[in-house]
Motif scaffolding. Structure first.
Motif, PDB file in Angstrom:
ATOM      1  N   GLY A 109       0.877  -1.259   0.233  1.00 18.77           N
ATOM      2  CA  GLY A 109      -0.037  -0.210  -0.054  1.00 18.77           C
ATOM      3  C   GLY A 109       0.846   1.295   0.175  1.00 18.77           C
ATOM      4  O   GLY A 109       0.255   2.276  -0.197  1.00 18.77           O
ATOM      5  N   LYS A 110       2.016   1.082   0.247  1.00 16.33           N
ATOM      6  CA  LYS A 110       2.903   2.424   0.255  1.00 16.33           C
ATOM      7  C   LYS A 110       4.047   1.961  -0.757  1.00 16.33           C
ATOM      8  O   LYS A 110       4.835   0.874  -0.661  1.00 16.33           O
ATOM      9  CB  LYS A 110       3.494   2.759   1.588  1.00 16.33           C
ATOM     10  CG  LYS A 110       2.238   3.093   2.531  1.00 16.33           C
ATOM     11  CD  LYS A 110       2.633   3.525   3.845  1.00 16.33           C
ATOM     12  CE  LYS A 110       1.656   3.892   4.696  1.00 16.33           C
ATOM     13  NZ  LYS A 110       2.132   4.380   6.245  1.00 16.33           N
ATOM     14  N   VAL A 111       4.659   3.027  -1.337  1.00 13.67           N
ATOM     15  CA  VAL A 111       5.580   2.874  -2.425  1.00 13.67           C
ATOM     16  C   VAL A 111       6.610   4.354  -2.559  1.00 13.67           C
ATOM     17  O   VAL A 111       6.236   5.133  -2.336  1.00 13.67           O
ATOM     18  CB  VAL A 111       5.035   2.887  -4.053  1.00 13.67           C
ATOM     19  CG1 VAL A 111       6.114   2.490  -4.957  1.00 13.67           C
ATOM     20  CG2 VAL A 111       4.044   1.992  -4.196  1.00 13.67           C
ATOM     21  N   ILE A 112       7.807   3.799  -2.506  1.00 16.39           N
ATOM     22  CA  ILE A 112       8.863   4.816  -2.564  1.00 16.39           C
ATOM     23  C   ILE A 112       9.889   4.416  -3.916  1.00 16.39           C
ATOM     24  O   ILE A 112      10.291   3.237  -3.936  1.00 16.39           O
ATOM     25  CB  ILE A 112       9.694   5.036  -1.154  1.00 16.39           C
ATOM     26  CG1 ILE A 112      10.760   6.178  -1.624  1.00 16.39           C
ATOM     27  CG2 ILE A 112      10.260   3.910  -0.898  1.00 16.39           C
ATOM     28  CD1 ILE A 112      11.220   6.650  -0.183  1.00 16.39           C
ATOM     29  N   ILE A 113      10.145   5.202  -4.644  1.00 15.66           N
ATOM     30  CA  ILE A 113      10.943   4.800  -5.837  1.00 15.66           C
ATOM     31  C   ILE A 113      12.068   5.769  -5.758  1.00 15.66           C
ATOM     32  O   ILE A 113      12.205   7.132  -5.781  1.00 15.66           O
ATOM     33  CB  ILE A 113      10.357   5.098  -7.275  1.00 15.66           C
ATOM     34  CG1 ILE A 113       8.857   4.571  -7.067  1.00 15.66           C
ATOM     35  CG2 ILE A 113      11.038   4.695  -8.377  1.00 15.66           C
ATOM     36  CD1 ILE A 113       7.909   5.123  -8.217  1.00 15.66           C
ATOM     37  N   LEU A 114      13.300   5.031  -5.769  1.00 15.93           N
ATOM     38  CA  LEU A 114      14.543   5.810  -5.808  1.00 15.93           C
ATOM     39  C   LEU A 114      15.363   5.475  -6.987  1.00 15.93           C
ATOM     40  O   LEU A 114      15.596   4.439  -7.565  1.00 15.93           O
ATOM     41  CB  LEU A 114      15.413   5.079  -4.666  1.00 15.93           C
ATOM     42  CG  LEU A 114      16.909   5.398  -4.340  1.00 15.93           C
ATOM     43  CD1 LEU A 114      16.999   6.933  -4.078  1.00 15.93           C
ATOM     44  CD2 LEU A 114      17.463   4.603  -3.265  1.00 15.93           C
ATOM     45  N   GLN A 115      15.873   6.770  -7.420  1.00 12.43           N
ATOM     46  CA  GLN A 115      16.810   6.571  -8.668  1.00 12.43           C
ATOM     47  C   GLN A 115      17.774   7.585  -8.559  1.00 12.43           C
ATOM     48  O   GLN A 115      17.816   8.654  -7.820  1.00 12.43           O
ATOM     49  CB  GLN A 115      15.889   7.135  -9.876  1.00 12.43           C
ATOM     50  CG  GLN A 115      15.455   8.377 -10.114  1.00 12.43           C
ATOM     51  CD  GLN A 115      14.493   8.823 -11.167  1.00 12.43           C
ATOM     52  OE1 GLN A 115      13.847   7.983 -11.807  1.00 12.43           O
ATOM     53  NE2 GLN A 115      14.858  10.049 -11.975  1.00 12.43           N
ATOM     54  N   GLU A 116      18.942   7.358  -9.266  1.00 12.69           N
ATOM     55  CA  GLU A 116      20.014   8.254  -9.119  1.00 12.69           C
ATOM     56  C   GLU A 116      19.940   9.408 -10.335  1.00 12.69           C
ATOM     57  O   GLU A 116      20.467  10.383 -10.028  1.00 12.69           O
ATOM     58  CB  GLU A 116      21.289   7.454  -9.661  1.00 12.69           C
ATOM     59  CG  GLU A 116      22.770   8.200  -9.339  1.00 12.69           C
ATOM     60  CD  GLU A 116      23.877   7.284  -9.839  1.00 12.69           C
ATOM     61  OE1 GLU A 116      24.831   7.974 -10.309  1.00 12.69           O
ATOM     62  OE2 GLU A 116      23.784   6.318  -9.436  1.00 12.69           O
ATOM     63  N   ASP A 117      19.128   9.062 -11.081  1.00 14.87           N
ATOM     64  CA  ASP A 117      19.172  10.402 -12.115  1.00 14.87           C
ATOM     65  C   ASP A 117      18.212  11.532 -11.642  1.00 14.87           C
ATOM     66  O   ASP A 117      17.653  11.196 -10.546  1.00 14.87           O
ATOM     67  CB  ASP A 117      18.094   9.697 -13.432  1.00 14.87           C
ATOM     68  CG  ASP A 117      18.131  10.609 -14.628  1.00 14.87           C
ATOM     69  OD1 ASP A 117      18.772  11.708 -14.675  1.00 14.87           O
ATOM     70  OD2 ASP A 117      17.429  10.259 -15.423  1.00 14.87           O
ATOM     71  N   SER A 118      18.420  12.698 -12.231  1.00 13.85           N
ATOM     72  CA  SER A 118      17.561  13.744 -11.612  1.00 13.85           C
ATOM     73  C   SER A 118      16.148  13.516 -11.830  1.00 13.85           C
ATOM     74  O   SER A 118      15.727  12.444 -12.633  1.00 13.85           O
ATOM     75  CB  SER A 118      18.014  14.983 -12.283  1.00 13.85           C
ATOM     76  OG  SER A 118      18.129  14.895 -13.719  1.00 13.85           O
ATOM     77  N   MET A 119      15.134  14.221 -11.070  1.00 12.48           N
ATOM     78  CA  MET A 119      13.919  13.592 -10.776  1.00 12.48           C
ATOM     79  C   MET A 119      12.874  13.785 -12.204  1.00 12.48           C
ATOM     80  O   MET A 119      12.323  12.813 -12.582  1.00 12.48           O
ATOM     81  CB  MET A 119      13.150  14.752  -9.928  1.00 12.48           C
ATOM     82  CG  MET A 119      11.764  14.098  -9.809  1.00 12.48           C
ATOM     83  SD  MET A 119      11.479  12.837  -8.592  1.00 12.48           S
ATOM     84  CE  MET A 119      11.882  13.383  -7.027  1.00 12.48           C
ATOM     85  N   PHE A 120      12.822  15.006 -12.671  1.00 10.07           N
ATOM     86  CA  PHE A 120      11.741  15.202 -13.850  1.00 10.07           C
ATOM     87  C   PHE A 120      12.244  14.457 -14.965  1.00 10.07           C
ATOM     88  O   PHE A 120      13.163  14.439 -15.803  1.00 10.07           O
ATOM     89  CB  PHE A 120      11.871  16.828 -14.159  1.00 10.07           C
ATOM     90  CG  PHE A 120      10.659  17.134 -15.029  1.00 10.07           C
ATOM     91  CD1 PHE A 120       9.575  17.412 -14.569  1.00 10.07           C
ATOM     92  CD2 PHE A 120      10.877  16.986 -16.464  1.00 10.07           C
ATOM     93  CE1 PHE A 120       8.446  17.693 -15.228  1.00 10.07           C
ATOM     94  CE2 PHE A 120       9.669  17.335 -17.164  1.00 10.07           C
ATOM     95  CZ  PHE A 120       8.261  17.637 -16.533  1.00 10.07           C
ATOM     96  N   GLY A 121      11.276  13.589 -15.696  1.00  8.24           N
ATOM     97  CA  GLY A 121      11.228  12.956 -16.853  1.00  8.24           C
ATOM     98  C   GLY A 121      12.082  11.563 -16.452  1.00  8.24           C
ATOM     99  O   GLY A 121      12.467  10.859 -17.575  1.00  8.24           O
ATOM    100  N   GLY A 122      12.345  11.058 -15.298  1.00  8.80           N
ATOM    101  CA  GLY A 122      13.079  10.070 -15.099  1.00  8.80           C
ATOM    102  C   GLY A 122      12.334   8.694 -14.988  1.00  8.80           C
ATOM    103  O   GLY A 122      11.011   8.923 -15.196  1.00  8.80           O
ATOM    104  N   MET A 123      12.985   7.432 -14.624  1.00  8.93           N
ATOM    105  CA  MET A 123      11.985   6.175 -14.717  1.00  8.93           C
ATOM    106  C   MET A 123      11.033   6.304 -13.517  1.00  8.93           C
ATOM    107  O   MET A 123      10.045   5.779 -13.493  1.00  8.93           O
ATOM    108  CB  MET A 123      13.117   5.177 -14.361  1.00  8.93           C
ATOM    109  CG  MET A 123      13.918   4.642 -15.556  1.00  8.93           C
ATOM    110  SD  MET A 123      12.792   3.915 -16.622  1.00  8.93           S
ATOM    111  CE  MET A 123      12.009   2.507 -15.830  1.00  8.93           C
TER     112      MET A 123
END
Length: 668
Positions: A598-612
Motif C-alpha cells: 500500500g505504500k511505495v517509494i521509488i529511488l533513482q540516481e538520475d535527476s527527477m523530472f522525466g526519469g524512470m
C-alpha cells in the motif's frame, strides 16, 4: 517512341568491349525508371500517391552502380535511386504498394517512398537523417571482410549530405579499416534549395579523398558508359584488393527536392544546360547512331514497360488498405526472441562487478564466433576500465577492434554488422558519450525492425553513474533517454551475478540493448558468481527483501543505498525490488508488491523530472490506485548537472535523502 526529338549527342561515349546486348540492357534499365517516374508524376497530381522524390536525369548513376554489383552485394540507396530498385528487379507491384502504404510494400504502411530495405534483394533502407547510411555500409563491408568473401557494397548520398558529421566519421573509419565500400556521392547541384557553393568550400567533393587517405574519382554521372566501365573496373579491383573508394558523380536534379518544392530557385539557363545532358536521351541517340537501337526496339521496350507498369498498378490499387491492428503494431517493434535458459553451474567464484562483466563478455565471445567487440581503446589497452584486457590475445584484433573516436559511425557500423550476419557489442567509453551516437541509436537501431523487419543485433555497453568524482561529462546515468524510445531494451544490473547472466542474454537477444554498468559499483561490489556461462531473462525484477510495510523500487547504485538504509532500520519490513531491466519493465512484480504493502517509494540516481521514477509512479497510480495508503514518493538527484567536488556530488545524489523520505512515508 523516342524520349526527345533532338539527335544531338553531348557525350563522348566509349563502348569499350561492351557488346550490343549489354548496351541495350543498360538503355532499357534507364528507360524503365524514367517511364515509371513519368507515371508517378501523373498519379501524384491525381492524389493517388502522396509524395515523390524524383531521380529524373540521374538514372545513369543508379543503373551503372547496380549493374556492376552482384545481386548478393548490398546497396544502400537514397531518395533518388529508383533505378537501384528496378535494376535489382523488385516486382513493381511491391514498389507501388510501398508508395501507397499497402501491406505488400516493405514497411506495412509504416514508412514512405524509399525509406525501406529488403534482405531478399540486398538493399538497405535509408533514414531521413542521411548520414548513418555511410556508417552502416562500413559495418556491412567489415562483415564481408571478416568473411573473406571478396564482396563489396555501395552506399549513396547527395552532396548536401556530405556536410554531416556521420559522413566524415564513416569515411575515416572505412579508410582506417580498409573496408571495401563504394561511397557514391551524387553531386546534383542543390541540397533542397541550397546550392553547392553554400554547402562546401572545396572545388570537388572527391578532393576530400586525399584527406581521408582514400582513393577517389570524379565521374560524369550522366554518361552511362563512363559510369558502368569505370565502376566495373573499380569493383573488380576492390574485390581483389579490398579498400574504400570515394566517387563523386557530377549530375543534376531536373525536378524539385520533392515535387512540392519545385525548382524556381534554379536559374533557367542552368536547367536548359543540363536538359541537353539528359543521360537517357543522349544514350538513346548514340545507340541509334550506332545501329544498336532502332525506333522499333524503342517502341517495343516502351510498350513492354508501360504494360508492366499498368498491370502492377492494377495489382497495387486493388490491394485493400491496411487495417490498423494494435497488437500487430506493438508486436513488430521488436524481433521475436525466444529466451532459452542456460542454467548456472554449481561452481562459483567471488567476483567484482567489473570481473563478472569481463567474464560474461569472454564467455559470449567463445559461444558466438560471429560476435565482434568494438570501442575506443578496447584492444591491447583493454578498455579504460580494463574489462577487455587480454581479449586480443584470446580472440585476435579482427574481433576485438579499436575504433577511432567517433561514436555515431561505430553505432552505425554495429548495425551494418548485424545486417550482414554478425553480432556486435560496442563499448560506449562512458554513457555520457552516447550523445555523440544518439541519432543512429534512436533512429536506426530502434526503428529498423518496426519499419522493415530488420533486426539490430547490437549491445551497447554504457559505463555510467556518479560517486567517483568524475564531473558533469563522465557521471551521468542517462537511461531515461532510451527507455523513452520504443525499440530499445535497457538493462541496468546492480550485482555481479545479474550482470553476467543479463549480459549473456542481451547478447543472445537479436534486438538492440543498452547495457548500463555503474562505475562506482565496478570494484566495490563482490558476489559469488557461477563460473560457467548462464543466462537470466530480461524483464524480470529481483525481490531482494520482503515485508508488509512499504515497497521500495530502485535499480543500479540505488539498490545498494536502499540496502544500507534497511540495514540501519532493522525494524522496517519492506519489499525491496531491484528492477534489473528497465525496458522491458517487470510491472507484474511492481503491482503485486504495491497491492500488498500500500505504500511505495521509488529511488533513482538520475535527476527527477522525466526519469524512470516518474513513469513508474504514473503506472502505479493508474493500475494500483485503490491499493495505495499514501502518496507515491519519488527520491532522485538534484535538478543540476553532476558536480565534480566530493561535497557537491554528495549533495547532488539522493543517497543521503532516502532514509528520511522512507521514514516519512512509513509514518504517513
Amino acid at each position: 517512341m523516342k524520349t526527345q526529338t533532338t539527335t544531338a549527342i553531348n557525350f563522348n561515349y566509349n563502348r569499350a568491349s561492351l557488346d550490343d546486348a549489354k548496351l541495350r540492357s543498360l538503355y532499357r534499365a534507364m528507360l524503365k525508371p524514367r517511364i515509371i517516374e513519368e507515371k508517378m508524376l501523373i498519379l501524384l497530381r491525381q492524389g493517388k500517391v502522396s509524395k515523390w522524390f524524383s531521380g529524373i536525369g540521374q538514372e545513369a548513376i543508379s543503373v551503372g552502380v547496380t549493374s556492376v554489383l552482384e545481386k548478393d552485394e548490398y546497396i544502400l540507396p537514397m531518395h533518388r535511386n529508383l533505378a537501384v530498385f528496378t535494376t535489382r528487379e523488385i516486382p513493381l507491384f511491391r514498389l507501388f504498394s510501398q508508395w501507397q502504404g499497402k501491406a505488400n510494400g516493405f514497411t506495412k504502411g509504416r514508412d514512405r517512398s524509399f525509406h525501406f530495405g529488403t534482405q531478399e534483394f540486398h538493399i538497405i533502407g535509408m533514414i531521413s537523417h542521411l548520414g548513418p547510411q555511410f556508417g552502416v555500409a562500413d559495418g556491412i563491408a567489415l562483415a564481408n571482410k571478416l568473411k573473406g568473401n571478396n564482396k563489396v557494397c555501395a552506399v549513396f548520398t547527395g552532396e548536401g549530405g556530405t556536410s554531416e558529421g556521420d559522413i566524415h566519421e564513416a569515411l575515416n573509419v572505412a579508410s582506417v579499416w580498409q573496408l571495401p565500400v563504394l561511397f557514391c556521392v551524387e553531386n546534383n547541384g542543390y541540397g533542397l534549395s541550397t546550392p553547392t557553393n553554400e554547402q562546401y568550400n572545396c572545388e570537388n567533393i572527391a578532393d576530400r579523398g586525399k584527406g581521408y587517405g582514400m582513393e577517389s574519382h570524379i565521374i560524369d554521372g550522366n554518361n552511362i558508359l563512363e559510369v558502368y566501365t569505370k565502376l566495373n573496373d573499380l569493383v573488380e579491383s576492390m574485390r581483389k584488393n579490398p579498400r574504400p573508394v570515394l566517387l563523386e558523380f557530377k549530375t543534376f536534379r531536373m525536378r524539385g527536392h520533392e515535387e512540392a518544392s519545385g525548382t524556381k530557385y534554379v536559374p533557367q539557363e542552368l536547367m536548359d544546360e543540363w536538359a541537353e545532358k539528359d543521360p537517357l536521351s543522349n544514350f538513346e541517340n548514340y545507340l541509334l547512331s550506332e545501329k544498336v537501337l532502332s525506333e522499333k526496339i524503342i517502341e517495343e521496350y516502351t510498350a513492354e514497360i508501360k504494360q508492366e507498369i499498368d498491370e502492377n498498378l492494377d495489382l497495387a490499387f486493388s490491394e485493400p488498405m491496411i487495417e490498423p491492428n494494435e497488437t500487430i503494431e506493438l508486436n513488430d517493434v521488436f524481433q521475436e526472441f525466444e529466451y532459452k535458459e542456460v542454467t548456472e553451474n554449481k561452481e562459483t567464484a567471488e567476483l567484482r562487478l567489473i570481473d563478472s562483466i569481463s567474464e560474461g563478455l569472454k564467455q559470449s565471445m567463445e559461444r558466438h564466433d560471429n560476435l565482434i567487440i568494438m570501442g575506443q581503446d578496447v584492444a591491447e589497452y583493454g578498455g579504460v576500465f580494463k574489462i577487455t584486457e587480454g581479449f586480443v590475445e584470446a580472440f585476435g584484433k579482427e574481433r576485438i577492434r579499436n575504433t577511432p573516436i567517433c561514436e555515431s559511425a561505430i553505432v552505425s557500423a554495429a548495425m551494418g554488422l548485424s545486417i550482414n550476419g554478425f553480432k556486435a557489442v560496442m563499448e560506449m567509453q562512458f554513457a555520457d558519450f552516447a550523445t555523440s551516437g544518439f541519432n543512429p541509436i534512436v533512429n536506426y537501431l530502434a526503428k529498423s525492425h518496426y519499419r522493415w523487419n530488420e533486426k539490430a543485433d547490437v549491445v551497447i555497453r554504457m559505463p555510467c553513474g556518479a560517486g567517483v568524482a568524475a564531473g558533469p561529462f563522465h557521471s551521468q546515468t542517462n537511461e531515461a533517454w532510451f527507455t523513452h524510445t520504443p525499440g530499445l531494451k535497457v538493462v541496468y544490473p546492480a550485482f555481479p551475478y545479474d550482470a553476467k547472466g543479463l549480459l549473456a542474454t542481451a547478447i543472445e537477444d537479436p534486438n538492440p540493448v543498452l547495457f548500463f554498468e555503474h562505475k562506482a559499483l565496478y570494484r566495490s561490489i563482490r558476489q559469488e558468481v557461477p563460473t560457467d556461462y548462464f543466462t537470466i531473462p530480461l524483464g524480470k525484477a529481483a525481490i531482494l527483501r520482503e515485508g508488509e510495510a512499504v515497497t521500495i523500487i530502485t535499480y543500479g547504485a540505488g539498490v545498494h543505498w536502499a540496502l544500507e538504509t534497511l540495514n540501519e532500520l532493522s525494524d522496517v519490513a519492506a519489499d525491496l525490488i531491484d528492477l534489473r531491466t528497465l525496458a522491458p519493465l517487470d510491472t507484474e512484480a511492481i503491482y503485486a508488491s504495491v497491492q500488498k504493502t500500500g505504500k511505495v517509494i521509488i529511488l533513482q540516481e538520475d535527476s527527477m523530472f522525466g526519469g524512470m521514477a516518474s513513469d513508474i509512479s504514473a503506472l502505479i497510480s493508474e493500475n494500483c490506485f485503490e491499493s495505495l495508503d499514501a502518496p507515491i514518493k519519488r527520491v532522485a538527484s538534484l535538478e543540476t548537472p553532476i558536480p565534480f567536488a566530493a561535497q557537491l556530488e554528495a549533495q547532488y545524489l539522493p543517497k543521503n535523502k532516502f532514509k528520511q523520505a522512507l521514514l516519512d512515508l512509513i509514518a504517513y
